[in-house]
Design a protein around this motif. Structure first.
Motif, PDB file in Angstrom:
ATOM      1  N   ARG A   9       6.685  -0.174  11.679  1.00 51.83           N
ATOM      2  CA  ARG A   9       5.428  -0.068  10.947  1.00 51.83           C
ATOM      3  C   ARG A   9       5.715  -0.191   9.453  1.00 51.83           C
ATOM      4  O   ARG A   9       6.371   0.668   8.860  1.00 51.83           O
ATOM      5  CB  ARG A   9       4.743   1.276  11.224  1.00 51.83           C
ATOM      6  CG  ARG A   9       4.506   1.573  12.704  1.00 51.83           C
ATOM      7  CD  ARG A   9       3.582   0.554  13.348  1.00 51.83           C
ATOM      8  NE  ARG A   9       3.387   0.815  14.764  1.00 51.83           N
ATOM      9  CZ  ARG A   9       2.314   1.413  15.268  1.00 51.83           C
ATOM     10  NH1 ARG A   9       1.351   1.824  14.452  1.00 51.83           N
ATOM     11  NH2 ARG A   9       2.197   1.603  16.565  1.00 51.83           N
ATOM     12  N   ALA A  37       3.671  -2.215   5.753  1.00 54.73           N
ATOM     13  CA  ALA A  37       2.526  -2.998   5.307  1.00 54.73           C
ATOM     14  C   ALA A  37       2.892  -4.479   5.379  1.00 54.73           C
ATOM     15  O   ALA A  37       4.074  -4.855   5.435  1.00 54.73           O
ATOM     16  CB  ALA A  37       2.127  -2.609   3.892  1.00 54.73           C
ATOM     17  N   GLU A  38       1.881  -5.347   5.393  1.00 53.43           N
ATOM     18  CA  GLU A  38       2.137  -6.780   5.488  1.00 53.43           C
ATOM     19  C   GLU A  38       2.927  -7.250   4.278  1.00 53.43           C
ATOM     20  O   GLU A  38       2.792  -6.733   3.182  1.00 53.43           O
ATOM     21  CB  GLU A  38       0.819  -7.557   5.591  1.00 53.43           C
ATOM     22  CG  GLU A  38       0.093  -7.343   6.914  1.00 53.43           C
ATOM     23  CD  GLU A  38      -1.129  -8.220   7.036  1.00 53.43           C
ATOM     24  OE1 GLU A  38      -1.284  -9.144   6.193  1.00 53.43           O
ATOM     25  OE2 GLU A  38      -1.933  -7.991   7.948  1.00 53.43           O
ATOM     26  N   GLY A  39       3.778  -8.222   4.513  1.00 50.61           N
ATOM     27  CA  GLY A  39       4.580  -8.778   3.437  1.00 50.61           C
ATOM     28  C   GLY A  39       5.980  -9.191   3.830  1.00 50.61           C
ATOM     29  O   GLY A  39       6.330 -10.336   3.652  1.00 50.61           O
ATOM     30  N   PRO A  40       6.828  -8.294   4.347  1.00 49.11           N
ATOM     31  CA  PRO A  40       6.560  -6.860   4.530  1.00 49.11           C
ATOM     32  C   PRO A  40       6.617  -6.099   3.197  1.00 49.11           C
ATOM     33  O   PRO A  40       7.330  -6.479   2.287  1.00 49.11           O
ATOM     34  CB  PRO A  40       7.692  -6.406   5.447  1.00 49.11           C
ATOM     35  CG  PRO A  40       8.830  -7.308   5.086  1.00 49.11           C
ATOM     36  CD  PRO A  40       8.218  -8.643   4.752  1.00 49.11           C
TER      37      PRO A  40
END
Length: 361
Positions: free
Chosen positions: A116, A118-121
């Motif tokens: 887990r 965030a997007e990108g990461p």
């Protein structure tokens, strides 16, 4: 590529009641079996090492290695600086590997792991700005949310960092979404709270570290269970008892690291920490006490990490995982790193936790 906390290491080179029949949370104990225990030498646990021998995509290496058992029986692992991406079976990073300042890894009952971020990461707990970021501390479940202690950390130049202040995050369960980060900003609080959390049916104990560089001191706060995020209800262990004044928080012992654990042991308590009485010591120490506040018996060395001193490698931040330990044992993790950051980017797999088990019977 973002910095890991190896920069700090490089910079440092440069410059109960009665006999505790019920082990009361609130009353001091004068004697208990736990403080007389002579502990065995811990043994490596390869099965647990293999848990994190991952090739991706996702989390492939990192430090901190806190764990929490969630109400749905998953184990949540909380990491600070982490490599996210893919590596070959031999440890060679593949294109696109990135470093984030924190990440979560959820482990289901079958042992399957899922990352887990965030997007990108990007970091799971987002960086507040371009100069600061969050490293995770210990965490605890309260009702339908997870409370995670955070150390807001400030970048210093290109090679260093320093602790700024305390923050805390609320994460919803079971979906693991950040609902709030409580970050009051810099204060007069000189203790990094959340190095370890111990929760009983009535009380949550939060251990903190006063880090003076050469010396690190242990501090303790308590709060009624279910109120970790309400600092107005915290009390601090002072020299003469408990107080609501954080400036009177007492130094309970030293030689501890910035991450540690305290758990129930026989009729008392057991603290596990890397030894910081000497720089980059390979020793993992154990302290015993009859109450959560101590007094803590002189530490016993229970393990020496074989990775320390191999090339430029060092180890740090040992702590126990009582919630996933077998009966009569304590599973303990520690982190491995290197003073050669280029080595870490060539083979990030050396930056994975190692595990040992301590016989408690």
């Amino acid at each position: 590529m973002r910095r890991t906390r190896v920069a700090a290491a490089l910079a440092a080179l440069v410059v109960g009641t009665g006999l505790l029949a019920a082990c009361s949370d609130d009353e001091p104990s004068h004697a208990c079996e736990a403080v007389g225990a002579e502990l065995d030498w811990a043994t490596p646990s390869r099965d647990d090492d293999e848990r994190f021998e991952l090739t991706g995509p996702g989390w492939i290496a990192g430090d901190s290695t806190y764990s929490v058992r969630l109400p749905d029986e998953r184990t949540l692992w909380l990491f600070s600086d982490s490599f996210i991406g893919e590596v070959t079976a031999g440890g060679r990073p593949q294109p696109g590997m990135a470093m984030v300042h924190n990440a979560l890894v959820a482990e289901d009952e079958s042992g399957r792991l899922s990352t887990r971020t965030a997007e990108g990461p990007e970091s799971f707990f987002p960086d507040p700005d371009d100069e600061t970021y969050y490293w995770v501390q210990d965490a605890a479940v309260e009702g339908d949310e997870l409370v995670v202690f955070l150390s807001r950390t400030r970048q210093v130049g290109e090679q260093g960092f320093e602790w700024s202040h305390n923050a805390v995050a609320r994460v919803s369960l079971p979906d693991l979404k950040v609902t709030e980060i409580i970050d009051p900003g810099p204060s007069t609080d000189h203790v990094a709270w959340g190095a370890g959390v111990l929760t009983t049916s009535t009380t949550s104990y939060v251990y903190g570290i006063e880090d003076l560089g050469d010396t690190k001191h242990l501090h303790l706060a308590r709060v009624p269970a279910g109120n970790l995020t309400d600092r107005s209800r915290w009390e601090y262990r002072a020299d003469d008892g408990w107080t609501s004044d954080p400036t009177r928080s007492a130094r309970l012992t030293d030689g501890v690291a910035n991450e540690l654990s305290v758990s129930r042991f026989r009729d008392g308590y057991l603290m596990i920490s890397s030894d910081t009485s000497q720089p980059f010591s390979p020793r993992i120490n154990a302290w015993t006490a009859c109450t959560p506040e101590g007094p803590w018996r002189d530490p016993q060395t229970i393990y020496e990490t074989p990775e320390s001193g191999v090339g430029q490698h060092f180890t740090y931040n040992a702590h126990g995982h009582p919630e996933i330990s077998d009966e009569g044992e304590l599973l303990i993790s520690y982190n491995v790193n290197t003073f050669d950051f280029a080595e870490l980017t060539r083979d990030p797999t050396l930056y994975r936790p190692k595990f040992v088990t301590l016989d408690l019977e």
